[in-house]
Design a protein around this motif. Structure first.
Motif, mmCIF file in Angstrom:
data_model
loop_
_atom_site.group_PDB
_atom_site.id
_atom_site.type_symbol
_atom_site.label_atom_id
_atom_site.label_comp_id
_atom_site.label_asym_id
_atom_site.label_seq_id
_atom_site.Cartn_x
_atom_site.Cartn_y
_atom_site.Cartn_z
ATOM 1 N N SER A 134 -18.764 10.861 13.208
ATOM 2 C CA SER A 134 -19.971 11.692 13.241
ATOM 3 C C SER A 134 -19.571 13.164 13.220
ATOM 4 O O SER A 134 -19.809 13.915 14.163
ATOM 5 N N THR A 135 -18.918 13.580 12.151
ATOM 6 C CA THR A 135 -18.543 14.976 11.966
ATOM 7 C C THR A 135 -19.134 15.460 10.651
ATOM 8 O O THR A 135 -19.468 14.675 9.779
ATOM 9 N N THR A 136 -19.262 16.773 10.526
ATOM 10 C CA THR A 136 -19.875 17.321 9.314
ATOM 11 C C THR A 136 -18.878 17.392 8.174
ATOM 12 O O THR A 136 -19.263 17.519 7.024
ATOM 13 N N ARG A 137 -17.585 17.286 8.469
ATOM 14 C CA ARG A 137 -16.576 17.417 7.419
ATOM 15 C C ARG A 137 -15.530 16.328 7.589
ATOM 16 O O ARG A 137 -14.891 16.231 8.632
ATOM 17 N N PHE A 138 -15.386 15.504 6.575
ATOM 18 C CA PHE A 138 -14.444 14.390 6.661
ATOM 19 C C PHE A 138 -13.907 14.116 5.266
ATOM 20 O O PHE A 138 -14.679 13.964 4.314
ATOM 21 N N THR A 139 -12.613 14.094 5.115
ATOM 22 C CA THR A 139 -11.993 13.862 3.817
ATOM 23 C C THR A 139 -10.964 12.749 3.938
ATOM 24 O O THR A 139 -10.147 12.742 4.866
ATOM 25 N N LEU A 140 -11.027 11.802 3.013
ATOM 26 C CA LEU A 140 -10.004 10.765 2.904
ATOM 27 C C LEU A 140 -8.993 11.203 1.856
ATOM 28 O O LEU A 140 -9.362 11.721 0.807
ATOM 29 N N SER A 141 -7.733 10.977 2.131
ATOM 30 C CA SER A 141 -6.693 11.292 1.153
ATOM 31 C C SER A 141 -5.924 10.029 0.807
ATOM 32 O O SER A 141 -5.640 9.206 1.677
ATOM 33 N N ILE A 142 -5.591 9.899 -0.472
ATOM 34 C CA ILE A 142 -4.853 8.741 -0.978
ATOM 35 C C ILE A 142 -3.647 9.270 -1.739
ATOM 36 O O ILE A 142 -3.757 10.201 -2.537
ATOM 37 N N ARG A 143 -2.490 8.693 -1.477
ATOM 38 C CA ARG A 143 -1.287 9.112 -2.189
ATOM 39 C C ARG A 143 -0.317 7.942 -2.260
ATOM 40 O O ARG A 143 -0.484 6.921 -1.570
ATOM 41 N N GLU A 144 0.718 8.098 -3.073
ATOM 42 C CA GLU A 144 1.805 7.122 -3.073
ATOM 43 C C GLU A 144 2.559 7.235 -1.758
ATOM 44 O O GLU A 144 2.757 8.324 -1.230
ATOM 45 N N ARG A 145 2.982 6.090 -1.213
ATOM 46 C CA ARG A 145 3.736 6.097 0.051
ATOM 47 C C ARG A 145 5.003 6.924 -0.098
ATOM 48 O O ARG A 145 5.772 6.754 -1.036
ATOM 49 N N GLN A 146 5.217 7.810 0.864
ATOM 50 C CA GLN A 146 6.409 8.646 0.875
ATOM 51 C C GLN A 146 6.525 9.282 2.253
ATOM 52 O O GLN A 146 5.577 9.269 3.026
ATOM 53 N N PRO A 147 7.659 9.857 2.579
ATOM 54 C CA PRO A 147 7.818 10.455 3.905
ATOM 55 C C PRO A 147 6.858 11.616 4.122
ATOM 56 O O PRO A 147 6.528 12.359 3.201
ATOM 57 N N LEU A 148 6.389 11.754 5.371
ATOM 58 C CA LEU A 148 5.601 12.920 5.734
ATOM 59 C C LEU A 148 6.503 14.150 5.704
ATOM 60 O O LEU A 148 7.635 14.115 6.177
ATOM 61 N N GLY A 149 5.998 15.240 5.168
ATOM 62 C CA GLY A 149 6.790 16.458 5.158
ATOM 63 C C GLY A 149 7.118 16.924 3.757
ATOM 64 O O GLY A 149 6.621 16.402 2.761
ATOM 65 N N TYR A 150 7.991 17.903 3.695
ATOM 66 C CA TYR A 150 8.242 18.614 2.447
ATOM 67 C C TYR A 150 9.548 18.195 1.778
ATOM 68 O O TYR A 150 9.589 17.916 0.594
ATOM 69 N N THR A 183 -1.477 1.642 5.205
ATOM 70 C CA THR A 183 -0.671 1.551 3.985
ATOM 71 C C THR A 183 -0.967 0.215 3.322
ATOM 72 O O THR A 183 -1.120 -0.808 4.011
ATOM 73 N N HIS A 184 -1.026 0.210 1.977
ATOM 74 C CA HIS A 184 -1.488 -0.991 1.283
ATOM 75 C C HIS A 184 -0.632 -1.276 0.048
ATOM 76 O O HIS A 184 -0.297 -0.368 -0.714
ATOM 77 N N HIS A 185 -0.310 -2.545 -0.118
ATOM 78 C CA HIS A 185 0.513 -3.017 -1.222
ATOM 79 C C HIS A 185 -0.367 -3.175 -2.464
ATOM 80 O O HIS A 185 -1.378 -3.871 -2.430
ATOM 81 N N VAL A 186 0.018 -2.547 -3.561
ATOM 82 C CA VAL A 186 -0.722 -2.652 -4.818
ATOM 83 C C VAL A 186 -0.016 -3.671 -5.700
ATOM 84 O O VAL A 186 1.161 -3.506 -6.033
ATOM 85 N N LYS A 187 -0.730 -4.723 -6.099
ATOM 86 C CA LYS A 187 -0.134 -5.791 -6.893
ATOM 87 C C LYS A 187 -0.685 -5.839 -8.308
ATOM 88 O O LYS A 187 -0.163 -6.558 -9.154
ATOM 89 N N GLY A 188 -1.775 -5.094 -8.585
ATOM 90 C CA GLY A 188 -2.365 -5.097 -9.912
ATOM 91 C C GLY A 188 -1.535 -4.302 -10.907
ATOM 92 O O GLY A 188 -0.497 -3.727 -10.576
ATOM 93 N N THR A 189 -1.985 -4.278 -12.153
ATOM 94 C CA THR A 189 -1.293 -3.558 -13.213
ATOM 95 C C THR A 189 -2.281 -2.627 -13.912
ATOM 96 O O THR A 189 -3.485 -2.637 -13.630
ATOM 97 N N ARG A 218 7.892 1.599 -4.597
ATOM 98 C CA ARG A 218 6.909 2.669 -4.765
ATOM 99 C C ARG A 218 5.490 2.131 -4.971
ATOM 100 O O ARG A 218 4.560 2.913 -5.139
ATOM 101 N N HIS A 219 5.305 0.822 -4.920
ATOM 102 C CA HIS A 219 3.994 0.232 -5.218
ATOM 103 C C HIS A 219 3.150 0.090 -3.953
ATOM 104 O O HIS A 219 2.601 -0.980 -3.663
ATOM 105 N N PHE A 220 3.034 1.187 -3.204
ATOM 106 C CA PHE A 220 2.255 1.177 -1.969
ATOM 107 C C PHE A 220 1.429 2.444 -1.868
ATOM 108 O O PHE A 220 1.908 3.541 -2.166
ATOM 109 N N LEU A 221 0.187 2.285 -1.444
ATOM 110 C CA LEU A 221 -0.726 3.404 -1.225
ATOM 111 C C LEU A 221 -0.781 3.748 0.257
ATOM 112 O O LEU A 221 -0.756 2.852 1.106
#
Length: 736
Positions: free
Chosen positions: A255-271, A234-240, A211-214
């Protein structure tokens, strides 16, 4: 120290005052947890041409804490009102005048026969004397009952989150509930271009390493607050928590007027998978999954100069001094010749481009704007969009130097030839070899690796199926991408290190990153970069047959397919492709309602005469790979379960025998037998290379060329580079 006067006397006086009042002296006012000295820090951030880059900072606790505190307050307020409303509904339900109504409702909805079932409150409006939900702040009875369900599902999780340590310094990423997705809005005022995303993150002690992946991606517009529409990296988190790590990730702001970055714990796409995991953990501890990742801060730094994306000026020092019409003509000629990969454009074509420029200039456009129209015509012309060779030729001929340079460049770079290749004397075989080594050494050759290996090994099948994330929660899109890249990285290293293709059949080393090593259960590997890792002698990994991507292609996303795996080995590794299945073959899914092992199901299939001929060659190889599940993880037993049929578990039997060949007792012996025949892999690889390099299907007239390539490569222990050298220096490569 604590701030105080720069005087011994003044400090002593303060101490004596407190001693007289409190008998103990002054109480401490400050507490220090720990101190770090970080550095020396190199000035690695380049400065943009227009000045220093800007820093857009995002502190997640300033969003998560107020958001979750507000959510919990609303849930508790709603639950307090629901409890009062519920008590009055219960009193109304117990009244004699509602006996008939309740009986009718129970007949309609049997769930009401269970005492205390919440379904009752959805029907509260049907009861005589029941309270009006609006008097308690709810729109109707259904909304009141639904609010209770939301409280029972989320309140305990939110309370647990808000009691976590370090919450005031950062934010924990959660799953399904709470702060499950960190959305970082990018200001519209930011200049488009290359940026560096800096995330300071740490892992929570005691949580699972897988679970230590972003994951970084684009947010899903649907109301699922933790899902992503797409994953960019996807990125491996090694810090504490006590010593967070700084992740530096290159991104592009469009070059768009609306842009959002999202960060979450790695997990399957979907519900389903995230929801199931949440409820599974909630049943265990009463609130849900403990967070595994903590984010201290997020920064976006840029725009940064990027030499790889820099453009060549249209007007150089030689053309800048020319009169304007001549300057435009020079720009158009240079640009068109570059766009046409060194092919000199026809004078009539250049005249039409010049006329377009002049028409825009006469219309009042400035010089640079007037050039846009003719340049866009160049970029829309077949000479740029297609790699074309003259047609309607009745006899074979040697390629021209430009055609030969283009063929070699598109073979190994999937891109036009550069100036060095255009200037090289490719008629000299020794010069061709020097250019091969130069092209292979370039990062551009990664395009050849991805394009050729994908085509040769049929890796499009990896995307044929959506894997069942309930069974294989950790084989998500990020793991699949890493598994695919393992195949490419292995091939690339063999190519650049002059390694033998026999290491594609069996090897004591693999190329993995932290995520894939975690998936394989290999310890001591961390980070996002792929790296060479030595394997223990008893490892099933090493070689194509131990790679998750190859094994996953031999499944349907839920169960393994020994037939598909065996046929793939015959086609790609043993150069003995089975014939296409005959018509009217009975489907194997006709046996789904029977509790049979995999061998029993396929054995029943072989009872059909039209199936036996091929399956006795295919199936034993597939059985030898059954120790790997559908997602490529090692196992020793298999379970088949189907609702209405039952459940059966059996130990896996990987033994078998090649048709008219040796027997093997397990996967390791199967792999050894295949690894002992590198010449069959060499033959299939050679035919695929001829197709890819010459841009046409392999034919029987290519047999002599293939034989020469294999013979030459065999003299170098089938070194992968030698296959390319033998092909590119052949007479056929330079002929049309």
């Amino acid at each position: 120290r604590e701030r105080r006067p720069n005087s011994v006397d003044a400090a002593a006086e303060i101490w004596r005052e407190h001693l007289a009042k409190e008998k103990t002296g002054p109480k401490p006012a400050l507490w220090i947890d720990w101190i770090e000295l970080e550095g020396p820090i190199p000035q690695t951030t380049p400065v943009a041409a227009g000045g220093p880059p800007t820093v857009h900072r995002f502190d997640p606790e300033t969003v998560a804490n107020p958001q979750l505190e507000k959510q919990l307050t609303e849930l508790e307020s709603r639950q307090e009102r629901f409890t009062r409303w519920q008590a009055e509904v219960d009193r109304a339900a117990a009244a004699p005048e509602n006996e008939e109504t309740l009986a009718a409702l129970k007949k309609k909805d049997p769930r009401l026969n269970t005492p205390g079932n919440v379904v009752l409150y959805y029907h509260a409006e049907a009861l005589k004397g029941a309270p009006n939900a609006k008097d308690f702040g709810f729109g109707n009875a259904s909304l009141a009952a639904f609010g209770n369900i939301e409280y029972l599902k989320s309140a305990a999780y939110l309370r647990n989150y808000l009691a976590l340590p370090e919450r005031h310094l950062g934010a924990y990423l959660t799953i399904h509930q709470g702060y499950a997705r960190m959305d970082v809005p990018i200001p519209a005022s930011l200049t488009p271009g290359d940026y560096q995303l800096r995330i300071r993150a740490g892992t929570v002690p005691g949580t699972a390493t897988e679970r230590h992946f972003l994951e970084i991606g684009q947010p899903d517009e649907a109301p699922i607050k933790w899902n992503l529409r797409s994953i960019s990296s996807t990125h491996h988190v090694k810090g504490t928590l006590k010593n967070p790590e700084l992740l530096e990730i290159p991104i592009q702001v469009p070059s768009t007027t609306r842009f959002t970055l999202s960060i979450r714990e790695r997990q399957p796409l979907g519900y389903d998978a995230s929801t199931d995991f949440y409820h599974e953990q909630k049943r265990k501890n009463g609130y849900g999954p403990d967070p595994a990742l903590w984010i201290d801060s997020v920064e976006l730094v840029g725009p940064l100069p990027n030499p790889e994306t820099s453009v060549r000026p249209l007007v150089d020092s030689q053309t800048a001094s020319l009169p304007e019409p001549d300057r435009a003509r020079a720009v158009l000629a240079q640009f068109t010749q570059r766009a046409f990969r060194g092919q000199t454009p026809a004078p009539s074509f250049l005249e039409k481009l010049q006329a377009l420029y002049e028409s825009r200039r006469n219309a009042g456009d400035p010089f640079e704007i007037a050039l846009r129209k003719p340049l866009s015509v160049v970029l829309a012309s077949p000479g740029f969009l297609y790699l074309s060779e003259p047609g309607e030729e009745k006899k074979p001929r040697d390629l021209s130097p430009l055609e030969l340079a283009s063929r070699l460049s598109y073979f190994l770079w999937s891109a036009p030839p550069d100036d060095t290749l255009l200037a090289a004397n490719l008629a000299d075989p020794h010069e061709r070899i020097r250019q091969i080594d130069r092209l292979i050494a370039s990062p551009k050759a990664d395009e050849f690796v991805r394009g050729f290996v994908h085509q040769w090994l049929g890796m499009e099948r990896l995307d044929f199926f959506q894997f069942d994330t309930k069974q294989f929660r950790d084989f998500d899109e990020s793991t699949k991408a890493a598994a695919r890249r393992e195949v490419y990285e292995t091939f690339a290293h063999l190519l650049r290190e002059k390694g033998s293709i026999s290491r594609l059949l069996k090897s004591d080393e693999i190329y993995v990153n932290g995520m894939l090593a975690t998936y394989y259960g290999i310890e001591g590997v961390s980070g996002d970069a792929f790296q060479k890792v030595r394997l223990p002698e008893d490892s099933p990994r090493g070689g194509l047959l131990g790679m998750a991507a190859i094994l996953a292609m031999g499944s349907n996303g839920e169960r393994t397919s020994p037939v598909e795996r065996g046929a793939w080995v015959l086609r790609k590794l043993l150069h003995a492709p089975p014939p296409p299945a005959p018509p009217n073959v009975p489907q194997i899914n006709r046996l789904e309602k029977q509790l049979l092992t995999t061998r029993e199901r396929l054995g029943a299939h072989q009872e059909e005469p039209q199936c036996l001929q091929c399956h006795r060659k295919i199936d034993p190889i597939g059985f030898g790979l059954e120790n790997f599940n559908a997602a490529g993880k090692w196992r020793t037993e298999e379970t088949y379960e189907k609702r209405g049929v039952g459940k059966k578990t059996w130990p896996i039997d990987p033994s078998g025998q090649f048709h008219n060949g040796p027997a093997f007792k397990d996967y390791f012996e199967l792999r050894d037998h295949i690894a002992a025949r590198p010449e069959t892999l060499a033959r299939g690889l050679t035919e695929a290379l001829i197709e890819y390099a010459l841009g046409r299907p392999y034919g029987f007239t290519d047999a002599a060329l293939a034989e020469n390539i294999v013979t030459r490569a065999a003299q170098s222990d089938f070194a992968l580079r030698e296959f390319l050298v033998a092909l590119v220096t052949s007479r056929e490569f330079g002929r049309k």
